[in-house]
Design a protein around this motif. Structure first.
Motif, PDB file in Angstrom:
ATOM      1  N   GLY A  21       0.967  -1.060  -0.085  1.00  0.00           N
ATOM      2  CA  GLY A  21      -0.126   0.115   0.110  1.00  0.00           C
ATOM      3  C   GLY A  21       0.874   1.253  -0.021  1.00  0.00           C
ATOM      4  N   THR A  22       0.195   2.235   0.187  1.00  0.00           N
ATOM      5  CA  THR A  22       0.629   3.602   0.233  1.00  0.00           C
ATOM      6  C   THR A  22       0.552   4.458   1.510  1.00  0.00           C
ATOM      7  OG1 THR A  22      -1.229   4.624  -0.695  1.00  0.00           O
ATOM      8  CG2 THR A  22       0.411   3.686  -2.292  1.00  0.00           C
ATOM      9  N   GLY A  54      12.074  11.890  -0.138  1.00  0.00           N
ATOM     10  CA  GLY A  54      11.696  12.821  -1.565  1.00  0.00           C
ATOM     11  C   GLY A  54      12.360  12.315  -2.673  1.00  0.00           C
ATOM     12  N   ALA A  55      13.161  11.321  -2.567  1.00  0.00           N
ATOM     13  CA  ALA A  55      13.789  10.733  -3.743  1.00  0.00           C
ATOM     14  C   ALA A  55      13.383   9.432  -3.966  1.00  0.00           C
ATOM     15  CB  ALA A  55      15.426  10.535  -3.431  1.00  0.00           C
ATOM     16  N   ALA A  59       4.346   6.872  -5.516  1.00  0.00           N
ATOM     17  CA  ALA A  59       3.178   5.876  -5.604  1.00  0.00           C
ATOM     18  C   ALA A  59       1.950   6.757  -6.251  1.00  0.00           C
ATOM     19  CB  ALA A  59       3.003   5.055  -4.203  1.00  0.00           C
ATOM     20  N   GLY A  60       2.058   7.611  -6.618  1.00  0.00           N
ATOM     21  CA  GLY A  60       1.030   8.363  -7.247  1.00  0.00           C
ATOM     22  C   GLY A  60       0.572   9.824  -6.591  1.00  0.00           C
ATOM     23  N   ARG A  84       3.656   7.738  -1.205  1.00  0.00           N
ATOM     24  CA  ARG A  84       4.940   6.961  -1.320  1.00  0.00           C
ATOM     25  C   ARG A  84       4.763   5.463  -0.784  1.00  0.00           C
ATOM     26  NH1 ARG A  84       8.255   9.925  -4.288  1.00  0.00           N
ATOM     27  NH2 ARG A  84       8.211  12.279  -3.439  1.00  0.00           N
ATOM     28  N   TYR A  85       5.382   4.528  -1.478  1.00  0.00           N
ATOM     29  CA  TYR A  85       5.127   3.106  -0.963  1.00  0.00           C
ATOM     30  C   TYR A  85       5.493   2.888   0.432  1.00  0.00           C
ATOM     31  CZ  TYR A  85       4.238   2.368  -5.962  1.00  0.00           C
ATOM     32  OH  TYR A  85       3.836   2.411  -7.197  1.00  0.00           O
ATOM     33  N   ARG A  86       4.618   2.147   1.060  1.00  0.00           N
ATOM     34  CA  ARG A  86       4.837   1.978   2.486  1.00  0.00           C
ATOM     35  C   ARG A  86       5.987   1.132   2.794  1.00  0.00           C
ATOM     36  NH1 ARG A  86       0.150   3.115   5.283  1.00  0.00           N
ATOM     37  NH2 ARG A  86       0.594   1.716   7.035  1.00  0.00           N
ATOM     38  N   SER A  87       6.399  -0.035   1.973  1.00  0.00           N
ATOM     39  CA  SER A  87       7.213  -0.695   2.115  1.00  0.00           C
ATOM     40  C   SER A  87       9.051   0.216   2.049  1.00  0.00           C
ATOM     41  CB  SER A  87       7.608  -1.836   1.189  1.00  0.00           C
ATOM     42  OG  SER A  87       7.672  -1.362  -0.090  1.00  0.00           O
ATOM     43  N   GLU A  88       8.956   1.004   0.900  1.00  0.00           N
ATOM     44  CA  GLU A  88      10.003   1.908   1.152  1.00  0.00           C
ATOM     45  C   GLU A  88      10.236   3.062   2.258  1.00  0.00           C
ATOM     46  OE1 GLU A  88      10.595   3.765  -2.905  1.00  0.00           O
ATOM     47  OE2 GLU A  88       9.988   2.075  -3.864  1.00  0.00           O
TER      48      GLU A  88
END
Length: 112
Positions: A21-22, A54-55, A59-60, A84-88
């Protein structure tokens, strides 16, 4: 303040395996800023984590209409939210916790 506890507070349980998820980028950045306020000795680590957010891959963008209840409840401004992607984001908090912990250990050893 505890880095892993802060991550959990914004919905990034870094111990539960792979996250899906995001998450709203603003929430992540606010959590890092809160950590930085409580630990000025590690400001450079928090700055680096902020740059990584920021980098990270986008995720849209989510459009928040004026009549959306969630937008009002979370006091998010009406407009566009960067996701942003939760995993990242979880990886960033895990790395941050490791870096802060290693620095604390180094400082402790140096004091001996």
């Amino acid at each position: 303040m505890n880095v892993i506890g802060t991550a959990r507070a914004i919905g990034l349980d870094v111990t539960s395996g792979e996250l899906t998820g995001t998450i709203d980028e603003k929430n992540v950045l606010a959590a890092i800023a809160q950590l930085a306020e409580g630990d000025p000795d590690n400001q450079d680590l928090f700055d680096e984590a902020t740059v990584r957010v920021g980098a990270a891959r986008s995720a849209g963008l989510e459009q928040l209409p004026a009549d959306r209840m969630h937008a009002r409840a979370s006091r998010t401004e009406v407009g566009t939210t960067q996701l942003r992607y939760r995993s990242e984001m979880s990886d960033i908090f895990t790395d941050l916790a490791i870096d802060v912990g290693l620095r604390s250990q180094r400082d402790l050893v140096s004091a001996l």
